[in-house]
Design an enzyme around this catalytic site. Structure first.
Site, mmCIF file in Angstrom:
data_model
loop_
_atom_site.group_PDB
_atom_site.id
_atom_site.type_symbol
_atom_site.label_atom_id
_atom_site.label_comp_id
_atom_site.label_asym_id
_atom_site.label_seq_id
_atom_site.Cartn_x
_atom_site.Cartn_y
_atom_site.Cartn_z
ATOM 1 N N CYS A 182 0.833 -1.200 0.000
ATOM 2 C CA CYS A 182 0.000 0.000 0.000
ATOM 3 C C CYS A 182 0.876 1.261 0.000
ATOM 4 O O CYS A 182 1.717 1.426 -0.871
ATOM 5 C CB CYS A 182 -0.961 -0.059 1.178
ATOM 6 S SG CYS A 182 -2.371 1.059 1.066
ATOM 7 N N HIS A 183 0.696 2.141 0.981
ATOM 8 C CA HIS A 183 1.503 3.360 1.096
ATOM 9 C C HIS A 183 2.928 3.073 1.568
ATOM 10 O O HIS A 183 3.760 3.973 1.610
ATOM 11 C CB HIS A 183 0.866 4.339 2.093
ATOM 12 C CG HIS A 183 -0.362 5.033 1.599
ATOM 13 N ND1 HIS A 183 -1.617 4.483 1.725
ATOM 14 C CD2 HIS A 183 -0.534 6.229 0.992
ATOM 15 C CE1 HIS A 183 -2.508 5.323 1.226
ATOM 16 N NE2 HIS A 183 -1.882 6.390 0.771
#
Length: 174
Positions: free
Chosen positions: A106-107
């Protein structure tokens, strides 16, 4: 599947995505790894976006890349908070520079970009970080649940967690 005795750092900070923190922790522990939760050192327990706590075993400034066989950076907004703490970036960079498994979902790719771990690598993540990854020299892949490029393993979002942890276990089983 067993990765008995492998030492894995799981980076943590406030606003982590709950599944991206706990799923790898539980799955890799179940497979035999020693997962150590590493925080920034600002506190001993960090809250997910849903305010579920995860206790840190150590702070990034108190450990060394030599202590681990790999590192995982979960997403959520935690990577944005991690970027404020240079020892967290330095730990990921040190593990990557030693050629050890360096993973993010993800991030989490933000930390890999800050640590210089995406340059020339095929990587994926949550779509909004694409520009940051590309600007750091990464080659963006949008259509795979998990991307393995050498010692770098990346994944997109929580539905990809089974593929992500399978890729990590597969890396260590080689």
């Amino acid at each position: 599947m067993s990765i008995q005795g492998k030492r894995i750092a799981l980076m943590i900070e406030d606003e982590y995505q709950i599944l991206e923190g706990w799923y790898p922790y539980l799955r890799l522990t179940e497979a035999g790894a020693k997962v150590t939760v590493i925080g920034s050192g600002t506190k001993t327990s960090y809250l997910s976006k849903e305010e579920y706590p995860m206790d840190a075993d150590a702070s990034a400034s108190d450990v060394s890349p030599n202590d681990f066989d790999g590192v995982i950076v979960p997403g959520g907004f935690a990577p944005d908070n991690m970027r404020l703490h240079k020892p967290m970036i330095n730990l990921v960079k040190g593990i990557y520079d030693q050629g050890k498994m360096t993973a993010a979902i993800c991030h989490g790719g933000w930390i890999l970009a800050s640590a210089g771990a995406v340059k020339g690598r095929r990587v994926t993540g949550y779509a909004p970080i694409e520009d940051d990854v590309v600007n750091a020299g990464g080659i963006w892949v949008s259509d795979q649940a998990a991307v393995v490029d050498g010692n770098v393993i990346t994944s997109r979002t929580p539905p990809d967690l089974p593929a992500f942890t399978k890729a990590i276990i597969g890396y260590f089983e080689k």
